[in-house]
Design a protein around this motif. Structure first.
Motif, PDB file in Angstrom:
ATOM      1  N   LYS D  68      -6.141  52.258  14.339  1.00 35.42           N
ATOM      2  CA  LYS D  68      -7.077  51.538  14.365  1.00 35.42           C
ATOM      3  C   LYS D  68      -6.380  50.305  13.525  1.00 35.42           C
ATOM      4  N   ASP D 232     -10.001  47.084  18.295  1.00 33.12           N
ATOM      5  CA  ASP D 232     -10.760  46.608  17.161  1.00 33.12           C
ATOM      6  C   ASP D 232     -12.160  46.358  17.295  1.00 33.12           C
ATOM      7  N   LYS D 233     -12.686  47.800  17.386  1.00 35.27           N
ATOM      8  CA  LYS D 233     -14.187  48.033  17.544  1.00 35.27           C
ATOM      9  C   LYS D 233     -14.948  47.620  16.452  1.00 35.27           C
ATOM     10  N   GLU D 234     -14.104  47.610  15.239  1.00 34.43           N
ATOM     11  CA  GLU D 234     -15.053  47.119  13.965  1.00 34.43           C
ATOM     12  C   GLU D 234     -15.089  45.567  13.704  1.00 34.43           C
TER      13      GLU D 234
END
Lengths: 261, 241, 261, 241
Positions: D68, D232-234
């Motif tokens: 991540k 980049d889910k955050e």
């Protein structure tokens, strides 16, 4: 990019007259098989450098591959005596021995590695080596400071224990000048005991100090340092060193080279 | 046989013991290439006189614990059970910074000023006889605090009035041969002590510069000899004699 | 020689006005506990150096321990913002910021490590930093070469993962400038996650790059880098960085220092 | 929303895609301290355009495979599954030797000549506002072949006629902001293309030096956006916006 090459292909990358920094030290981690292939291919006028050499530079002298040697020490040790072909070649003026201190070899490689034209060094007092070098005035003080010029190898030739296909390589045990040679040289030729996977390199990533990006060839040659040692896999072979030292003439040398990897 | 004791010892044992004693108060000691006897001297000093001595060598594994004597500079014995790693370049840097205390150097010629020649014998602008090259000696001799010159052969070809070429000069502290120990004082080598198996006459006849008489060296002690002989059962210490 | 010391004893070795090279980089392997102890002991006029700093130098500024900072970068990153006490101290002229490039910090340490008075460096073109440095003429060519002076730290302060009682120490993961600091400094203070046996060091001997002979103190402080990270044991703590950055005045700072190791 | 396509994208995504495309033919790329968006650009370029690109960063683990996005220069994600090790010092040496191809730098001010200021705003001989310092930029900008300057805020305080202090100058190749891409030609920055969500007027009004009009940048493609967003889910890419 496929970097995996045969010994023949990788030695063919080296052109007559080029400058080579040779990894290892004395009888440890010498890229011996590569050196023999340079001799088999009849290279001429090579300029070779290293801090302390024996088998590699002596053989290149014997095979008339060398024009200039930059080193601090060229000799076998007590068990075997001096480096006879080196001596003869220098005394007969077939080879120019640019005698250095091991320290000045390192300092010249550092200058090249750092991308600067010269390196200040410690005072060597009245050593005759001083006559080869220039002094500059320390711009932050008044004293004269001895310097050495950068020396830029075309190739660093290094024998490692493990490399992946891209030339990311691990050295176990003493590194000697191999890392600084790899940095100073334009390109790198690696001979390796074993080509391993990326995962195998990752297991010892902190020891993977040769990054692949300047590596032009990766050659898998088990026992490729012989008669020198490759820690921790095998020690140097006194018998094989003596076999080499018993060679009397060019015909015998050619036979020796044909018999060996 | 020794005139000063009833212990028999070889020239190698004399040299080892003489060099080990110099290390009694040393912080660290470096041995370079082709340093058979310095190995024994450092090893003995750490066993008997100075266990905290930091031992530096070419492979750069500090304070190894060899199980038998190494046969070469790059013997795997010098990589065994060491305490930390240092590169050769960084050992030279230590010397350049003035942090190297004792180093052992050898050479083909040494002269009365403590200069030594490991380079060549010139013939005008040409090279008549090529030696090995001085390895790190030019730096070490100039910057290490105390340099111990050792040579296994003591004759007038080795101990000369003036070296043909000065490969290394500077901080020579003592010179150890099979016959005697010199120390450098007021810029010249002075005879400090004589091997009890030798004599002033023998030293003088084999030295190419004038010397004054000196007492006998204390020969190797029983402790020293026992440690050396138990450790070196193969006689590696005699390899250069 | 017994080198094992308490945090208090080891920080007491540092005298007011001395120059310290601080290991790690940004929030990685910072000797944070030692830095806090310097602050608790009220050191004055320290000269500190590092390529890229944040928590350590900011805290020393906050506690009025610093006279001069030599660095390329002093700031937290996006998550946390700038280094407020560093900025204020420099703008109020309480601290002299000897701004360098990270590269020139390294080059000045190299000169000290190599025992030479200056180091040639690459041309920095029209950077204003050039005005701080002198040029010399390359004695092997004609070009002017930029240089930096040697900088000699009195102490290198380094946080490591493992050290034995004699200060032979292993660094895992990025080494940053710690090795060159250890070489350049007169003496070394080590804080370590764990004091281990010589045998434990031997298992990773090729990574035992800090030899004990210049180490004056070995301090065992588990989590001693916090709020910074110590690979692979623990990551940096965003919460603890924010706790530090929330401190508003000297009273709160003293409370903070008393509460922490 | 984009005028040239029906895909929506954020300023971060615009900058990432614009920087990634510059890396299509790069041999290697270095990101320094505090390089959130360059991380994404290099990561995306390796995924999509140039898998053989050598990625160099401050921790010195080459070509890591983060699972991540990292939150900082020293995030453990940058140590994951890398292919080899190099020291920061040796990355600078590569640049000094002319072997570094592309590097990303940021700063507080950039001027029309491509100089930038990460040092301070002076007030006579004093320092009025202290910035972070230029980290490695003085060397990198002078010696890396192609320097990409990136900045997440595009206004007249950042894009100035002349920097108060030149921290780094030299080989600026392109400048990427949320509004546009500049390239350096004949010693000055020229507008190369405009974010399709922006306009020449907006760029011009927020730039402290004169510029000429330019076409719109091709906005991030579907492939680019999918890769970035899946990874980049955050929303770490938006941390500086």
């Amino acid at each position: 990019m496929n970097k995996i090459k045969s010994l023949q292909e990788s030695a063919a990358l080296v052109k007559d007259g080029q400058r080579l920094a040779i990894g290892g030290l004395l009888l440890q981690r010498t890229p011996s098989a590569f050196i023999r292939e340079l001799a088999r291919q009849g290279k001429k006028n090579l300029k070779v450098m290293k801090t302390a050499a024996n088998y590699d530079f002596d053989l290149l002298c014997f095979a008339d591959c060398v024009e200039e040697i930059t080193a601090g020490f060229v000799s076998f040790e007590a068990e075997f005596g001096l480096a006879p072909n080196f001596r003869r070649s220098v005394e007969n003026e077939k080879v120019h021995f640019n005698e250095n201190s091991c320290y000045t070899v390192i300092s010249s490689l550092r200058a090249a590695a750092f991308g600067v034209p010269f390196m200040p060094i410690a005072d060597l007092k009245e050593s005759y080596l001083v006559s080869k070098f220039e002094t500059v005035s320390n711009p932050y003080g008044n004293e004269q400071t001895l310097t050495v010029p950068a020396i830029y190898p075309d190739w660093a030739v290094i024998h490692v224990q493990k490399s992946d296909e891209q030339g990311n390589a691990i050295i176990y045990g003493p590194v000697f000048e191999d890392l600084i040679m790899a940095q100073a040289a334009k390109k790198i030729i690696l001979t390796t005991e074993k080509i391993v996977s990326e995962q195998e390199i990752q297991k010892d990533i902190d020891l993977a100090i040769i990054p692949g990006f300047k590596v032009a060839a990766v050659v898998e040659i088990p026992q490729g340092a012989k008669p020198a040692s490759c820690y921790p896999f095998y020690d140097y072979s006194a018998e094989q060193v003596k076999e080499y030292l018993s060679i009397k003439n060019k015909t015998e040398l050619n036979n020796y080279l044909q018999q060996q990897t | 046989m020794s005139q000063n004791s009833n212990l028999e010892f070889t020239p190698a044992e004399y040299m080892i013991a003489s060099m080990a004693r110099i290390l009694k108060d040393a912080e660290n000691a470096f041995m370079g290439v082709a340093s058979n006897l310095p190995f024994f001297a450092i090893w003995l000093a750490k066993q008997l006189y100075n266990p905290e001595l930091t031992w530096l060598n070419i492979p750069g594994k500090i304070n190894p614990l060899p199980t038998k004597p190494p046969k070469s500079t790059v013997d795997f014995q010098l990589l065994k059970s060491s305490s930390a790693s240092i590169t050769l370049a960084n050992i030279f840097d230590m010397s350049a910074r003035g942090e190297l205390d004792v180093a052992f150097l050898s050479g083909v010629q040494i002269d009365k000023f403590g200069n030594f020649n490991l380079s060549h014998i010139p013939d005008g602008d040409k090279i008549k006889i090529q030696f090995t090259g001085g390895a790190g000696s030019a730096l070490i001799c100039a910057t290490t605090k105390r340099v111990i010159f050792w040579r296994t052969k003591h004759d007038k070809r080795a101990f000369v009035d003036k070296c043909a070429v000065n490969t290394a000069t500077g901080n020579v502290y003592k010179v150890v041969s099979p016959l005697c120990v010199f120390s450098k004082k007021d810029g010249v080598l002075n005879l400090e002590s004589i091997n009890p198996d030798s004599s002033f006459e023998e030293v003088s006849n084999n030295t190419g510069f004038p010397i004054s008489n000196a007492p006998f060296t204390e020969g190797p002690t029983e402790d020293e000899l026992k440690l050396i002989r138990d450790f070196d059962k193969e006689g590696i210490r005699d390899i250069e004699f």
